[in-house]
Design a protein around this motif. Structure first.
Motif, PDB file in Angstrom:
ATOM      1  N   LEU A  20      27.523  54.105  30.635  1.00 10.62           N
ATOM      2  CA  LEU A  20      28.245  53.087  31.414  1.00 10.62           C
ATOM      3  C   LEU A  20      28.348  51.758  30.699  1.00 10.62           C
ATOM      4  CD1 LEU A  20      27.259  53.894  35.088  1.00 10.62           C
ATOM      5  CD2 LEU A  20      29.528  53.956  34.061  1.00 10.62           C
ATOM      6  N   THR A  21      27.402  51.471  29.789  1.00 14.40           N
ATOM      7  CA  THR A  21      27.488  50.200  29.044  1.00 14.40           C
ATOM      8  C   THR A  21      28.740  50.189  28.168  1.00 14.40           C
ATOM      9  OG1 THR A  21      25.980  51.225  27.475  1.00 14.40           O
ATOM     10  CG2 THR A  21      25.042  49.565  28.960  1.00 14.40           C
ATOM     11  N   ARG A  22      29.265  51.386  27.871  1.00 14.42           N
ATOM     12  CA  ARG A  22      30.486  51.451  27.050  1.00 14.42           C
ATOM     13  C   ARG A  22      31.738  51.526  27.907  1.00 14.42           C
ATOM     14  NH1 ARG A  22      28.522  55.964  23.158  1.00 14.42           N
ATOM     15  NH2 ARG A  22      26.711  54.944  22.265  1.00 14.42           N
ATOM     16  N   CYS A  23      31.563  51.630  29.204  1.00 14.94           N
ATOM     17  CA  CYS A  23      32.735  51.659  30.096  1.00 14.94           C
ATOM     18  C   CYS A  23      32.966  50.243  30.621  1.00 14.94           C
ATOM     19  CB  CYS A  23      32.502  52.581  31.288  1.00 14.94           C
ATOM     20  SG  CYS A  23      32.150  54.261  30.819  1.00 14.94           S
ATOM     21  N   PRO A  24      34.184  49.747  30.505  1.00 13.90           N
ATOM     22  CA  PRO A  24      34.433  48.366  30.933  1.00 13.90           C
ATOM     23  C   PRO A  24      34.365  48.203  32.451  1.00 13.90           C
ATOM     24  CG  PRO A  24      36.490  49.438  30.331  1.00 13.90           C
ATOM     25  CD  PRO A  24      35.391  50.417  30.007  1.00 13.90           C
ATOM     26  N   THR A  25      33.888  47.039  32.899  1.00  8.93           N
ATOM     27  CA  THR A  25      33.967  46.711  34.323  1.00  8.93           C
ATOM     28  C   THR A  25      35.193  45.823  34.545  1.00  8.93           C
ATOM     29  OG1 THR A  25      32.575  44.781  33.996  1.00  8.93           O
ATOM     30  CG2 THR A  25      31.460  46.822  34.655  1.00  8.93           C
ATOM     31  N   ASP A  26      35.773  45.376  33.440  1.00  6.74           N
ATOM     32  CA  ASP A  26      36.907  44.468  33.494  1.00  6.74           C
ATOM     33  C   ASP A  26      37.869  44.834  32.354  1.00  6.74           C
ATOM     34  OD1 ASP A  26      38.276  42.445  34.590  1.00  6.74           O
ATOM     35  OD2 ASP A  26      37.064  40.815  33.752  1.00  6.74           O
ATOM     36  N   VAL A  27      39.128  44.989  32.672  1.00  2.07           N
ATOM     37  CA  VAL A  27      40.120  45.283  31.620  1.00  2.07           C
ATOM     38  C   VAL A  27      41.329  44.377  31.858  1.00  2.07           C
ATOM     39  CG1 VAL A  27      39.512  47.708  31.193  1.00  2.07           C
ATOM     40  CG2 VAL A  27      41.069  47.134  33.071  1.00  2.07           C
ATOM     41  N   ALA A  28      42.248  44.326  30.870  1.00  3.56           N
ATOM     42  CA  ALA A  28      43.471  43.536  31.062  1.00  3.56           C
ATOM     43  C   ALA A  28      44.195  44.116  32.274  1.00  3.56           C
ATOM     44  CB  ALA A  28      44.339  43.624  29.825  1.00  3.56           C
ATOM     45  N   PRO A  29      44.515  43.296  33.271  1.00  4.52           N
ATOM     46  CA  PRO A  29      45.141  43.850  34.484  1.00  4.52           C
ATOM     47  C   PRO A  29      46.534  44.411  34.219  1.00  4.52           C
ATOM     48  CG  PRO A  29      45.052  41.444  34.576  1.00  4.52           C
ATOM     49  CD  PRO A  29      44.309  41.851  33.343  1.00  4.52           C
ATOM     50  N   VAL A  30      46.929  45.400  35.035  1.00  6.13           N
ATOM     51  CA  VAL A  30      48.266  45.980  34.862  1.00  6.13           C
ATOM     52  C   VAL A  30      49.330  45.080  35.494  1.00  6.13           C
ATOM     53  CG1 VAL A  30      47.512  48.382  34.682  1.00  6.13           C
ATOM     54  CG2 VAL A  30      47.973  47.428  36.925  1.00  6.13           C
ATOM     55  N   TYR A  31      48.924  44.141  36.314  1.00  8.46           N
ATOM     56  CA  TYR A  31      49.879  43.228  36.960  1.00  8.46           C
ATOM     57  C   TYR A  31      49.793  41.863  36.260  1.00  8.46           C
ATOM     58  CZ  TYR A  31      45.675  41.359  39.167  1.00  8.46           C
ATOM     59  OH  TYR A  31      44.449  40.806  39.366  1.00  8.46           O
ATOM     60  N   ASP A  32      50.887  41.091  36.329  1.00  9.56           N
ATOM     61  CA  ASP A  32      50.805  39.799  35.644  1.00  9.56           C
ATOM     62  C   ASP A  32      50.868  38.602  36.582  1.00  9.56           C
ATOM     63  OD1 ASP A  32      53.549  39.860  36.112  1.00  9.56           O
ATOM     64  OD2 ASP A  32      53.957  40.701  34.122  1.00  9.56           O
ATOM     65  N   SER A  33      50.980  38.840  37.878  1.00  7.26           N
ATOM     66  CA  SER A  33      50.916  37.749  38.855  1.00  7.26           C
ATOM     67  C   SER A  33      50.603  38.366  40.213  1.00  7.26           C
ATOM     68  CB  SER A  33      52.262  37.016  38.930  1.00  7.26           C
ATOM     69  OG  SER A  33      53.240  37.913  39.423  1.00  7.26           O
ATOM     70  N   LYS A  34      50.305  37.485  41.171  1.00  9.93           N
ATOM     71  CA  LYS A  34      49.997  37.999  42.507  1.00  9.93           C
ATOM     72  C   LYS A  34      51.203  38.735  43.108  1.00  9.93           C
ATOM     73  CE  LYS A  34      47.772  36.572  46.690  1.00  9.93           C
ATOM     74  NZ  LYS A  34      47.619  35.549  47.680  1.00  9.93           N
ATOM     75  N   ASP A  35      52.398  38.157  42.868  1.00 13.04           N
ATOM     76  CA  ASP A  35      53.607  38.797  43.392  1.00 13.04           C
ATOM     77  C   ASP A  35      53.825  40.168  42.766  1.00 13.04           C
ATOM     78  OD1 ASP A  35      54.075  36.732  45.021  1.00 13.04           O
ATOM     79  OD2 ASP A  35      55.675  35.801  43.818  1.00 13.04           O
ATOM     80  N   HIS A  36      53.608  40.194  41.454  1.00 10.49           N
ATOM     81  CA  HIS A  36      53.790  41.453  40.739  1.00 10.49           C
ATOM     82  C   HIS A  36      52.817  42.509  41.280  1.00 10.49           C
ATOM     83  CE1 HIS A  36      53.718  43.839  36.731  1.00 10.49           C
ATOM     84  NE2 HIS A  36      54.702  44.251  37.491  1.00 10.49           N
ATOM     85  N   TYR A  37      51.575  42.071  41.553  1.00 16.71           N
ATOM     86  CA  TYR A  37      50.584  42.985  42.136  1.00 16.71           C
ATOM     87  C   TYR A  37      51.110  43.550  43.458  1.00 16.71           C
ATOM     88  CZ  TYR A  37      46.669  44.334  45.137  1.00 16.71           C
ATOM     89  OH  TYR A  37      45.876  44.997  46.029  1.00 16.71           O
ATOM     90  N   GLY A  38      51.641  42.648  44.289  1.00 20.06           N
ATOM     91  CA  GLY A  38      52.171  43.060  45.592  1.00 20.06           C
ATOM     92  C   GLY A  38      53.261  44.108  45.445  1.00 20.06           C
ATOM     93  N   GLU A  39      54.145  43.866  44.471  1.00 20.20           N
ATOM     94  CA  GLU A  39      55.247  44.821  44.237  1.00 20.20           C
ATOM     95  C   GLU A  39      54.710  46.171  43.782  1.00 20.20           C
ATOM     96  OE1 GLU A  39      57.899  43.273  41.230  1.00 20.20           O
ATOM     97  OE2 GLU A  39      58.001  41.381  42.343  1.00 20.20           O
ATOM     98  N   LEU A  40      53.752  46.114  42.839  1.00 15.12           N
ATOM     99  CA  LEU A  40      53.205  47.367  42.310  1.00 15.12           C
ATOM    100  C   LEU A  40      52.482  48.152  43.390  1.00 15.12           C
ATOM    101  CD1 LEU A  40      51.786  46.328  38.807  1.00 15.12           C
ATOM    102  CD2 LEU A  40      53.783  47.752  39.297  1.00 15.12           C
ATOM    103  N   LEU A  41      51.688  47.446  44.192  1.00 18.59           N
ATOM    104  CA  LEU A  41      50.929  48.143  45.231  1.00 18.59           C
ATOM    105  C   LEU A  41      51.894  48.802  46.228  1.00 18.59           C
ATOM    106  CD1 LEU A  41      48.020  48.760  46.204  1.00 18.59           C
ATOM    107  CD2 LEU A  41      48.292  46.877  47.813  1.00 18.59           C
ATOM    108  N   GLU A  42      52.949  48.070  46.545  1.00 22.69           N
ATOM    109  CA  GLU A  42      53.930  48.617  47.485  1.00 22.69           C
ATOM    110  C   GLU A  42      54.561  49.893  46.919  1.00 22.69           C
ATOM    111  OE1 GLU A  42      56.524  45.552  49.136  1.00 22.69           O
ATOM    112  OE2 GLU A  42      57.984  47.151  49.510  1.00 22.69           O
ATOM    113  N   ARG A  43      54.894  49.830  45.626  1.00 23.21           N
ATOM    114  CA  ARG A  43      55.482  50.999  44.965  1.00 23.21           C
ATOM    115  C   ARG A  43      54.508  52.177  45.022  1.00 23.21           C
ATOM    116  NH1 ARG A  43      55.778  50.889  38.578  1.00 23.21           N
ATOM    117  NH2 ARG A  43      53.770  51.920  38.807  1.00 23.21           N
ATOM    118  N   GLN A  44      53.230  51.901  44.739  1.00 24.12           N
ATOM    119  CA  GLN A  44      52.218  52.963  44.730  1.00 24.12           C
ATOM    120  C   GLN A  44      52.057  53.566  46.128  1.00 24.12           C
ATOM    121  OE1 GLN A  44      52.108  53.122  41.370  1.00 24.12           O
ATOM    122  NE2 GLN A  44      49.912  53.539  41.401  1.00 24.12           N
ATOM    123  N   VAL A  45      52.003  52.683  47.122  1.00 22.68           N
ATOM    124  CA  VAL A  45      51.793  53.144  48.499  1.00 22.68           C
ATOM    125  C   VAL A  45      52.984  53.995  48.965  1.00 22.68           C
ATOM    126  CG1 VAL A  45      51.619  52.339  50.883  1.00 22.68           C
ATOM    127  CG2 VAL A  45      50.175  51.308  49.134  1.00 22.68           C
TER     128      VAL A  45
END
Ligand code: ATP
Ligand code: MG
Length: 291
Positions: A20-45
């Protein structure tokens, strides 16, 4: 622009010795803003909801999603956000806490078995039989309460047998149509501290704080060792574990949703088709209704 979410990179490969020490707990996010996150989540849902409908209509496979994590890793948030668009009729959530006296009177897989999803449904286990090789491995005294005949000490072979029981059980479920996907929300100790502090400082979050969480936090190293051994032994092609970086809640939700979409897509679900006689009958009924 279509953002592709790669969940597979967090899948624990069968037979690998996870560190687990080699598994990241934090990575570069797939979204680039809060709005973008909202759009992506909606698409996924939306995608999930469409796949769930097909799962329900096909009525042959079931999907079991298992969530395990240290406290405050965001299990509840994932469930709330990722499953938000899902038809509640096709989905059941079960949370497993300390076992009852009746639970302890049975083998360790018993209490979860009655909660398994029916064909066509998605079942969610918020904690699961995996607690039996996680919290119980960290507190081996708990095994005494289970009164297993011949049990003396919980050494390596005891846990190896439990992993084997789990792998066999999951294989059995797989052969009978239940697809299993398991998520470990991988939180850093530092981020957990931040979230626990927030539960103390924000009066609206006080109810979420439990003194017991601090005791388990002190055993962090032991928990990580238990998770590593467990996921190394029980991640299989048919019932894979995902070690999802969870320091960023939003990103974790997107990754989890993608892994679920991948699992459902792999089932190649189609709406049931009627045979020629049934189609003729349906046409006839349509004609009579139209009159
Ligand atoms: P929250 O996010 O609200 O804290 P939670 O899942 O941590 O949710 P709690 O009521 O805080 O729920 O904790 C349930 C506790 O029950 C956990 O500490 C877990 O380790 C414990 N537990 C679950 N299954 C077992 C088991 N089979 N044996 C012993 N302890 C178990
Ligand atoms: Mg808790």
């Amino acid at each position: 622009m279509k953002t592709k979410i790669d969940a597979d990179r967090f899948r624990v490969r069968q037979g690998s010795r996870l560190r687990l020490t080699r598994c990241p707990t934090d990575v570069a996010p797939v979204y680039d803003s809060k709005d973008h996150y909202g759009e992506l989540l909606e698409r996924q849902v939306d995608q999930l909801s469409e796949l769930q409908e097909r799962l329900y209509a096909a009525d042959s496979y079931a999907l079991l999603l298992i969530f395990q994590a240290m406290d405050a890793a965001g299990k509840d948030g994932v469930l709330k956000h990722v499953m938000s668009g899902i038809n509640p009729q096709g989905c059941q959530v079960f949370s497993f806490k300390h076992p009852s006296a009746t639970d302890l009177d049975h083998d360790f897989l018993w209490r979860t078995t009655t909660c398994l999803p029916e064909r066509g449904r998605i079942g969610i286990f918020n904690r699961s039989y995996y607690e039996e090789v996680l919290v119980v491995r960290v507190h081996p005294n708990l095994v005494r309460g289970q009164r297993i005949p011949g049990f003396t000490t919980a050494r390596g072979p005891f846990w190896k047998d439990r992993y084997q029981s789990i792998v066999d059980f999951e294989r059995h479920l797989g052969r009978n149509g239940t697809r299993i996907v398991k998520f470990y929300l991988h939180l850093s100790k530092k981020e957990q501290r931040k979230r626990l502090l927030a539960r103390i400082e924000d009066s609206d979050k006080n109810w979420k704080f439990s003194v017991g969480d601090l005791e388990e936090r002190r055993l962090w190293r032991q928990y990580m060792a238990a998770y590593e051994a467990c996921m190394s032994a029980t991640s299989t092609a048919e019932a894979p574990w995902y070690a999802v970086p969870a320091d960023d809640k939003k990103n974790a939700r997107l990754i989890v949703s993608q892994a679920i979409i991948d699992a459902l897509t792999s089932l190649k679900l189609t709406y049931p088709e009627l045979d020629a006689a049934a189609r003729r009958q349906l046409k006839e009924i349509g004609r009579q209704l139209a009159k």
